[in-house]
Write a protein that holds these residues in place. Sequence first.
Motif, short mmCIF file in Angstrom:
data_model
loop_
_atom_site.label_atom_id
_atom_site.label_comp_id
_atom_site.label_asym_id
_atom_site.label_seq_id
_atom_site.Cartn_x
_atom_site.Cartn_y
_atom_site.Cartn_z
N PHE A 54 0.79 -1.31 0.17
CA PHE A 54 -0.02 -0.09 -0.14
C PHE A 54 0.86 1.12 0.05
O PHE A 54 0.47 2.28 -0.64
N ILE A 55 2.08 1.05 0.49
CA ILE A 55 2.81 2.20 0.44
C ILE A 55 3.61 2.38 -1.05
O ILE A 55 3.85 3.51 -1.45
N ASP A 56 3.54 1.27 -1.75
CA ASP A 56 4.39 1.39 -3.17
C ASP A 56 3.13 1.50 -4.13
O ASP A 56 3.73 1.26 -5.08
N PHE A 57 1.89 1.87 -3.61
CA PHE A 57 1.00 1.85 -4.50
C PHE A 57 1.50 2.70 -5.72
O PHE A 57 2.02 3.96 -5.36
N PHE A 58 1.09 2.47 -6.93
CA PHE A 58 1.55 3.29 -8.02
C PHE A 58 2.87 3.36 -8.49
O PHE A 58 3.57 4.13 -9.18
N THR A 59 3.73 2.25 -7.90
CA THR A 59 5.03 2.33 -7.98
C THR A 59 5.49 1.12 -9.03
O THR A 59 5.14 -0.04 -8.81
N PHE A 60 6.17 1.63 -9.96
CA PHE A 60 6.64 0.52 -10.74
C PHE A 60 7.89 0.70 -11.18
O PHE A 60 8.06 1.89 -11.76
N ARG A 61 9.11 -0.09 -11.12
CA ARG A 61 10.34 0.19 -11.38
C ARG A 61 10.58 -0.69 -12.60
O ARG A 61 10.80 -1.96 -12.67
N TRP A 62 10.74 0.10 -13.63
CA TRP A 62 10.95 -0.78 -14.84
C TRP A 62 12.37 -1.13 -15.08
O TRP A 62 13.34 -0.67 -14.92
N MET A 81 1.11 -4.79 -8.25
CA MET A 81 -0.11 -3.88 -8.78
C MET A 81 -1.16 -4.52 -9.16
O MET A 81 -2.37 -4.23 -8.83
N PHE A 105 -4.77 -3.67 -6.89
CA PHE A 105 -5.62 -2.93 -7.63
C PHE A 105 -6.95 -3.65 -7.57
O PHE A 105 -8.24 -3.27 -7.66
N GLY A 106 -7.02 -5.01 -7.76
CA GLY A 106 -8.12 -5.77 -7.80
C GLY A 106 -8.35 -6.76 -6.57
O GLY A 106 -9.27 -7.48 -6.63
N VAL A 132 -10.83 -6.99 -14.46
CA VAL A 132 -10.44 -7.18 -13.25
C VAL A 132 -9.95 -8.71 -13.19
O VAL A 132 -9.20 -9.19 -12.41
N ARG A 156 8.43 -8.63 -26.39
CA ARG A 156 9.20 -8.41 -25.10
C ARG A 156 9.95 -9.62 -24.63
O ARG A 156 11.18 -9.36 -24.42
#
Lengths: 547, 94
Positions: free
Chosen positions: A184-192, A205, A209-210, A364, A517
């Motif tokens: 929940f702290i890393d919500f929206f975090t994505f390290r590519w 994620m 989210f779901g 979802v 990819r």
Amino acid sequence: MSAGKAEPAEPGLPKGQGIRQSMSDLHIWAGLLVGWILYAMFLTGTVSYFRDETSQWMRPELPAQHQPPDSAEVAERVAATLATVAAASSQWSIGLPTERSNIASAFWRNPQAQGRRAFQSGTFDPATGQALQVRETKGGDFFFRFHFDLHYMSPLWGRWIAGFCAMFMLVAIISGVITHKKIFIDFFTFRWGKGQRSWLDAHNMLSVFGLPFHFMITYSGLVTLMLMYMPWGSDAAFKTPVERQAMTSQMSAFVPAGKPTGTKAPMVPVADVVRQAQERWGRDNIERVTINNPGDAAARIVVVRGEAGRVSVSPQYLLFDGVTGKLVEAKDKVGPAAETRGVLYALHLGRFADTVTRWLYFLVSLAGTAMVGTGLVMWTVKRRARLPDPDKPYFGFRLVERLNIASIAGLPVAMAAFLWSNRLLPQGLAQRAEWEIHLFFIVWALMLAHAVLRPARRAWVEQLTLGAALLVLLPVLNAITTQRPLWRSIAEGDWVFAGYELGLWALAALLATLAVRTARHRPRARPVRKTAPAAQPSAAAAVGEGA
Amino acid sequence: MTHLALFMLCLAGFAALALGMERTQEDLFGRALTSATVRRLRVAGWVVLLAALACAVRAQGWSLGLVSYSGHTSLAAGVVFGALVLYGRLKPSR
């Protein structure tokens, strides 16, 4: 899976760390043990939100339905057919077409048989009431049944396995939330492009989210079969047949046929009683009409309300006298416990949903499938970094890696093959519907063989590419083999066919992206383990089949 | 229409919450915002999300409303997330 710290907890660490560590182990191993079956249940369950649309696409001979036919008339027509093909039967039950389904189905009790064979079933053309004269197929029902019954085994076994996996899923969800306290702290975090870290971010994620959905779908999935998994409570509480019937009536609109009088009596037109129900619930909100003891003086007609717009599958029905057409009983509510079950059941099925909500369910749920898939892949990504010799992994690693390929990439190929076989198998083939399913499993088995025989990364790329190609070409195949090519569907506003085929292309694009990819992925720094055992784990972790 | 309104509200709510996070601020503006702004963003995000819930329940009742609210929040969070990832990917090439 674990928050990047999977080393065994050292003695003397604070208690919190110990709990998180044990939860991490629980999460990893509970997830891995059932991951492949869960992935298959999730993916086939996800496409089951478009079960009726799949069935429509798999019966291209039936014209597009712009408005559902009048249920009263359809019930009358099918009842007339049943009066000739099942005259001696003590019970007919007719499932009516809806806004999404363009066929009528029925089952009836066979007076000569007992046990499992006691019921016969058939599909009927709503326009004529006659047996459906189109290609034999199970349609979307196959994916739906497979996602909890599995196949090639008794449904009982399938359901026990599915329930076992769902229970582990529940464990994995709860232990996962405890393990990744940072989600929940890393919500929206994505390290590519950070190897294992990126996989973990993606997994988090997709899970977070779901999360309400994932928890609901797993729990409610267990609730749908709770009386099979845990019958003891109801067995102890309801002992006599009458009590058991009272319990069943709280959960199902199935009204058993009473004793016939033996005196023949003309039936009231079925359409008349259905119209009474339509006045109460709306024209297109009739799910089923059951006729008990047809043609007898004790005939009864049960009209069951549809599920549109109400989040509950609890039975609501009207019971009519089949001779006079008078309303005998109106059942419109059940007890609170039964209603709780009815609501959870409905939440799982999502049949009440309007189109937008159905798409939300689908998306979802697809994220949930990807959550299971990324979890499985992470098991190998993390361990690959620590392999003593990356070219010769140990057996367990190879096993997980190959099963991952055959399930994550192989299942979509098999599902596409199922749709291909629907268009390609000859119309008159004996047991055609079964052969569609056999081909699904044959192709899936081929994918497993392929995954075992090919180098891992090549196998990923080839299967993902094959899946994308099969899906992309399905609308082409449809245009060649039927009278309903995509351009015509769009021009005529047939959004079931058009939407279905555009959806196939979207899924093809997803698989193609993953294939590209994976093919482009170059491990940045292959660790030289033999000489430098303490190589940077973050760089080593990038040596994955990463997508 | 209800669905569109719900989705836009959820999107706005999550966008505000994402902006209220230091990591996002570093990515987007190259610096952290003042703590007063952060507080306002977070309050705004939560208020908008609660407003969306109220709308959903008002328009569709508790049962349907909660279901579609749950779907819209999941999707909106995913879209905000996707936009941030995309921004992060495109930024260096500018």
